[in-house]
Design a protein around this motif. Structure first.
Motif, mmCIF file in Angstrom:
data_model
loop_
_atom_site.group_PDB
_atom_site.id
_atom_site.type_symbol
_atom_site.label_atom_id
_atom_site.label_comp_id
_atom_site.label_asym_id
_atom_site.label_seq_id
_atom_site.Cartn_x
_atom_site.Cartn_y
_atom_site.Cartn_z
ATOM 1 N N ASP A 1 0.852 -1.189 0.000
ATOM 2 C CA ASP A 1 0.000 0.000 0.000
ATOM 3 C C ASP A 1 0.888 1.239 0.000
ATOM 4 O O ASP A 1 1.708 1.416 0.894
ATOM 5 C CB ASP A 1 -0.893 0.007 1.242
ATOM 6 N N PRO A 2 0.757 2.085 -1.017
ATOM 7 C CA PRO A 2 1.653 3.232 -1.134
ATOM 8 C C PRO A 2 1.582 4.156 0.070
ATOM 9 O O PRO A 2 2.579 4.784 0.423
ATOM 10 C CB PRO A 2 1.152 3.949 -2.387
ATOM 11 N N ASP A 3 0.404 4.219 0.721
ATOM 12 C CA ASP A 3 0.285 5.122 1.861
ATOM 13 C C ASP A 3 0.911 4.544 3.118
ATOM 14 O O ASP A 3 1.129 5.253 4.096
ATOM 15 C CB ASP A 3 -1.202 5.417 2.133
ATOM 16 N N GLN A 4 1.127 3.241 3.108
ATOM 17 C CA GLN A 4 1.710 2.599 4.313
ATOM 18 C C GLN A 4 2.932 1.769 3.900
ATOM 19 O O GLN A 4 2.887 0.541 3.896
ATOM 20 C CB GLN A 4 0.654 1.696 4.980
ATOM 21 N N LEU B 1 4.591 -4.573 5.693
ATOM 22 C CA LEU B 1 5.195 -5.548 4.768
ATOM 23 C C LEU B 1 4.450 -6.870 4.833
ATOM 24 O O LEU B 1 3.927 -7.259 5.882
ATOM 25 C CB LEU B 1 6.659 -5.777 5.127
ATOM 26 N N LEU B 2 4.463 -7.562 3.719
ATOM 27 C CA LEU B 2 3.844 -8.885 3.644
ATOM 28 C C LEU B 2 4.866 -9.955 4.023
ATOM 29 O O LEU B 2 6.065 -9.779 3.812
ATOM 30 C CB LEU B 2 3.349 -9.128 2.213
ATOM 31 N N TYR C 1 -7.657 -4.049 4.212
ATOM 32 C CA TYR C 1 -8.625 -3.179 3.563
ATOM 33 C C TYR C 1 -10.005 -3.244 4.238
ATOM 34 O O TYR C 1 -10.748 -2.261 4.221
ATOM 35 C CB TYR C 1 -8.709 -3.485 2.062
ATOM 36 N N ALA C 2 -10.365 -4.339 4.845
ATOM 37 C CA ALA C 2 -11.624 -4.430 5.598
ATOM 38 C C ALA C 2 -11.589 -3.433 6.746
ATOM 39 O O ALA C 2 -12.565 -2.692 7.002
ATOM 40 C CB ALA C 2 -11.824 -5.845 6.124
ATOM 41 N N ARG C 3 -10.439 -3.400 7.406
ATOM 42 C CA ARG C 3 -10.349 -2.452 8.523
ATOM 43 C C ARG C 3 -10.410 -1.018 8.026
ATOM 44 O O ARG C 3 -11.080 -0.154 8.623
ATOM 45 C CB ARG C 3 -9.032 -2.696 9.287
ATOM 46 N N GLU C 4 -9.693 -0.725 6.898
ATOM 47 C CA GLU C 4 -9.694 0.626 6.334
ATOM 48 C C GLU C 4 -11.117 1.061 6.035
ATOM 49 O O GLU C 4 -11.536 2.169 6.363
ATOM 50 C CB GLU C 4 -8.889 0.640 5.020
ATOM 51 N N ALA C 5 -11.878 0.124 5.411
ATOM 52 C CA ALA C 5 -13.240 0.462 4.974
ATOM 53 C C ALA C 5 -14.154 0.704 6.173
ATOM 54 O O ALA C 5 -14.902 1.685 6.203
ATOM 55 C CB ALA C 5 -13.791 -0.662 4.098
ATOM 56 N N LEU C 6 -14.091 -0.173 7.174
ATOM 57 C CA LEU C 6 -15.004 -0.077 8.309
ATOM 58 C C LEU C 6 -14.635 1.098 9.218
ATOM 59 O O LEU C 6 -15.488 1.738 9.822
ATOM 60 C CB LEU C 6 -15.009 -1.387 9.111
ATOM 61 N N ALA C 7 -13.351 1.422 9.299
ATOM 62 C CA ALA C 7 -12.938 2.507 10.179
ATOM 63 C C ALA C 7 -13.278 3.862 9.578
ATOM 64 O O ALA C 7 -13.548 4.816 10.304
ATOM 65 C CB ALA C 7 -11.435 2.406 10.437
ATOM 66 N N GLY C 8 -13.282 3.950 8.216
ATOM 67 C CA GLY C 8 -13.563 5.210 7.565
ATOM 68 C C GLY C 8 -12.367 6.138 7.586
ATOM 69 O O GLY C 8 -11.338 5.850 8.224
#
Lengths: 294, 578
Positions: free
Chosen positions: B381-384, B388-389, B405-412
């Protein structure tokens, strides 16, 4: 009319050394053996280093052992006068050349590896036997001529009898000169060495001591004569005695040289033969131990 | 002093004597006519000796320089007793008691022992003028020397070893002198020096060669040369003895391993002759006739999903590649211009990835974490960029991206272009999300993560080095083709090659890595490169190198030497990145 001397007589053949026997036949045989052994030694490249253990090593060992037996057999062959197996002259010729070649062949057998063991002992004894044999060959070559030259026309016995006569004659003259001269001379004669033990025979009597005795006697006489009564007569006797003494000393030296030359021609056999037996013992020990611990 | 002189002489066959009585204080003996007892012998002095009376005794005194022998001894003065025998020149004087009726003090019997002629003959006879007079026996001398040699050289050691103690440990009567040590043809090698005098450790039976069993008794796990039972039963192997190559008694300085090539080339110069059907090629000498190198290379079977190792020869260049399943161009990484890295442009060398192992002979495996990850970052993710994977774990990679991405979406509050408002809007902790909104957010997260997963596997990250395969499974949509385990290329017939002992040479002098575009290249140097420095034993132009310097004898691999060579397999298509 005088007959011409038979110089050109074809039957008259010069004496030929046993070394030249049959145009150096055995020299050629020995050189061929050495060449074959050297070829086998350098041609063969056994696994590991060259040693008595390789096929070539074994072969050269067997050849060396056979040569030793043949050479040792010389001592038996030369006593068998009725043997028809070659002439003693031929055997002697072969003995010298094959013996010399053995130093090389046995060395190649062990690839010149030496140590403190029975195997190297055998090689050292072999070299000693060969060295004594070389000495023997050299003295056999030159000494007989020296003996003949030294003896002149006399035999050893005749020389000794003559010496005894000179001794008695000089004692008689000395007795007439002066009892002291007689005593001195008697002392000198009884101390003059003819022959003796092994060392004396081989190296001669201690020359210095012998000279000393004779010289002191002559010097003593010269001093005695000067102040004597009837000096002229005594001087004549003394001169006669000096002549006798000079003859006596010369003869004694010739006898001792004769003894020395004979001793030197024989003494090497007292090494060569017993060392050969020691060598045979070492070779038996060598071969047995090598197969005992294979 | 009254002495009865009885002079004996030989008259015909009989002895006759004449008596004479002398009465004087001193009785003079000598050759002179003025002497009381006149002895006619030129070897006697005019005055030789005197008999003098002192008190009740008579003394015989020798004149200076005149030899007088009494009872076999040379004397200066001697007290006479009855029975004394004096020798003066050729004469013998014997002291006897006076005859009955005589008034003499004693009787002196005088006798000429031998005539002058006989005396001379005897004197001449006593001379030792030849070596035979010395009574030295060559035969005795010969026997003495024979025994002096044979006893300590053979008889005593044999008796001590086999007669006295058959156990093998020879008792040492006189250390090393009288023992079987005298048979030792040379010192033992350093490894066996501790055997000392225990010859029986190897030489177990008399007249029997040292057996292989006595070696194997200690060297238990040693491999034979031919592991294959069929090969091992061939005469050349069955009759092979340890001592054929390991010669003992050559001294402590000589290695126990034969470094000449003869033992090897005896078979390997013409292997077909000894082993019909073998695929071994002739190797008569390293410099003249030696096969080109073969390496064990990997072949990947996609059907079975595993690697096999085959032997590929430099003779068949088309077979000489390994299926590494890894895209790694050496030439790109070794570019003298350097490669991009987080810290700027970086020029790489071989040692940046290839680190010697403990022995120095070879290298530690190259690892992604240590050698690649600094440049090849596993961010997604370019922003983070610091997130690392995990490497080598596709399932966790997929799960990590989806969770993120689930967390990103739910957190807003996510600043992602094209994302729906529910994802972009900031929410406080006390602002609950309705079910329809939550569903919309998660739908976006699913779409987003699917895109990123595809990008990570197929475009940006994994596929750079790995071959990625689509699985068709929505849960785990991609898989990575396995990478061949290191070492990737194996030299099995020349295991003794040691990189450490070649450290003076730069890597590039043997390995053409700078020109290699693919990781499938084994980068195996040609034999002629070795021949530049290494030559045959005995040569002087190059380093002398024996067969055993590179090849092991006691190795178990020999079992497949009769097998047919592996068929050539086509290499997998391996692209190069960029």
């Amino acid at each position: 009319m005088r007959q011409p001397l038979p110089i050109a007589n074809p039957a008259f053949k010069r004496h030929e050394s046993f070394l030249v026997h049959q145009r150096f036949l055995y020299l050629k045989v020995s050189l061929a053996l050495c060449a074959a052994a050297l070829f086998a030694y350098f041609y063969d490249d056994p696994a590991g280093a060259r040693s008595g253990n390789s096929l070539t090593g074994y072969s050269l060992g067997v050849l060396s052992a056979l040569l030793i037996l043949q050479l040792a057999w010389m001592g038996i062959r030369k006593r068998r006068y009725r043997s028809r197996l070659g002439t003693v002259r031929g055997w002697a010729s072969a003995h010298v050349y094959l013996g010399l070649s053995l130093a090389l062949i046995a060395g190649l057998h062990c690839a010149f590896q030496f140590g403190w063991n029975v195997h190297s002992l055998a090689y050292i004894l072999l070299l000693l036997v060969i060295a004594s044999g070389v000495y023997g060959t050299v003295v056999y070559g030159g000494t007989p001529a020296q003996i003949t030259a030294n003896r002149g026309l006399l035999t050893r016995e005749a020389m000794i009898i003559e010496l005894e006569q000179l001794n008695e004659q000089s004692l008689r003259v000395a007795d007439a000169v002066n009892p002291e001269v007689h005593r001195r001379l008697l002392h000198s004669i009884s101390h003059a060495h003819i022959g003796g033990g092994l060392r004396t025979q081989v190296f001669g009597p201690e020359a210095a001591r012998f000279e000393e005795e004779a010289v002191s006697t002559v010097q003593f006489m010269a001093s005695q004569i000067a102040g004597m009564e009837h000096a002229a007569q005594k001087a004549e006797q003394a001169r006669g005695l000096m002549d006798l003494l000079a003859q006596r000393q010369d003869l004694a030296e010739r006898i001792n040289r004769d003894i020395r030359l004979h001793a030197r021609m024989q003494v090497w056999l007292y090494l060569h033969v017993p060392l050969t037996c020691a060598l045979l013992a070492a070779v038996i020990a060598h071969i047995t131990s090598v197969f005992l611990y294979r | 002093m009254r002495i009865l002189i009885r002079s004996w002489s030989q008259q015909g066959a009989e002895r006759a004597s004449v008596d004479r009585l002398i009465d004087a204080h001193i009785i003079r003996i000598g050759r002179g006519t003025d002497q009381d007892l006149e002895l006619s012998d030129l070897r006697i002095a005019l005055a030789q000796a005197e008999i003098v009376r002192r008190d009740a005794n008579a003394f015989l005194t020798a004149k200076p320089g005149a030899p007088v022998i009494v009872n076999g001894e040379n004397i200066k003065e001697h007290k006479l007793r009855g029975g004394d025998v004096c020798e003066i020149g050729r004469f013998r004087l014997q002291v006897n008691p006076p005859p009955d009726g005589s008034d003499a003090d004693f009787q002196l019997d005088v006798e000429e022992l031998i005539s002058q002629r006989e005396e001379r003959a005897e004197r001449v006879g006593r001379l030792r003028t030849s070596l035979t007079d010395l009574h030295l026996s060559r035969r005795t001398l010969a026997w003495v020397l024979f025994l002096i040699v044979i006893l300590p050289a053979l008889a005593l050691p044999a008796w001590l070893r086999f007669g006295l103690d058959a156990g093998g440990n020879t008792p040492m009567l006189v250390p090393t002198l009288v023992s079987d040590q005298v048979w030792k043809p040379g010192d033992l090698s350093t490894a066996h020096t501790y055997f000392k005098n225990d010859c029986g450790k190897c030489h177990q039976k008399a007249f029997v060669k040292v057996t292989n069993e006595s070696c194997v008794a200690c060297h238990q796990n040693i491999h034979s040369h031919a592991g294959d039972p069929h090969l091992a039963s061939l005469p050349v192997f069955a009759a092979a003895r340890c001592s054929d190559c390991h010669a003992e008694h050559k001294g402590a300085r000589t290695p126990l391993i034969d470094h000449s090539n003869a033992a090897c080339t005896r078979c390997h110069a013409q292997p077909q002759k000894n082993f019909p059907g073998t695929r071994l090629e002739p190797a008569a000498s390293f410099s003249q006739q030696h096969p080109v190198f073969s390496a064990k290379v990997a072949r990947y079977s996609s059907a079975a999903g595993r690697f096999e190792w085959i032997e590929a020869s430099q003779q068949h260049a088309e077979t000489l590649h390994s299926d590494t399943n890894l895209k790694f161009p050496h030439d790109f990484h070794l570019s003298p211009k350097g490669v991009k890295s987080p810290g700027g442009n970086k020029v790489l060398g071989c040692a940046d990835c290839h680190v010697p192992d403990v022995s120095g002979a070879s290298f530690k495996p190259v690892s992604m974490q240590q050698h690649c990850a600094e440049c090849h970052r596993l961010d997604f993710d370019p922003d983070q960029p610091d997130r690392l994977l995990p490497h080598g774990q596709p399932a966790q990679i997929v799960a990590s991206i989806r969770d993120f991405y689930a967390r990103e979406a739910l957190a807003g509050g996510a600043k992602i272009v094209g994302a729906p408002p529910v994802v972009r809007d900031r929410r406080g902790a006390d602002q609950p999300l309705g079910t329809p909104q939550a569903r919309a957010a998660l739908q976006w997260a699913d779409r987003r993560s699917s895109m990123v997963i595809d990008e990570v596997f197929n475009t940006r990250t994994c596929s750079l080095c790995h071959t990625v395969q689509a699985t068709g499974d929505a849960a785990l949509p991609f898989s990575i083709m396995p990478v061949a385990p290191q070492p990737l290329h194996r030299m099995e017939h020349a295991v003794a090659f040691n990189h450490a002992s070649h450290s003076s040479e730069p890597c590039a002098s043997c390995h053409a890595a700078a020109a290699s575009k693919s990781s499938t290249d084994p980068l195996l140097p040609e034999i002629n490169r070795c021949r530049d420095c290494h030559g045959d034993p005995g040569g002087t132009a190059r380093i002398q190198t024996a067969c055993v310097d590179c090849h092991g004898y006691h190795r178990p691999e020999a079992k497949d030497l009769a097998a047919p060579p592996a068929p050539p397999v086509q290499a997998m298509a391996m692209g190069t990145p960029r």
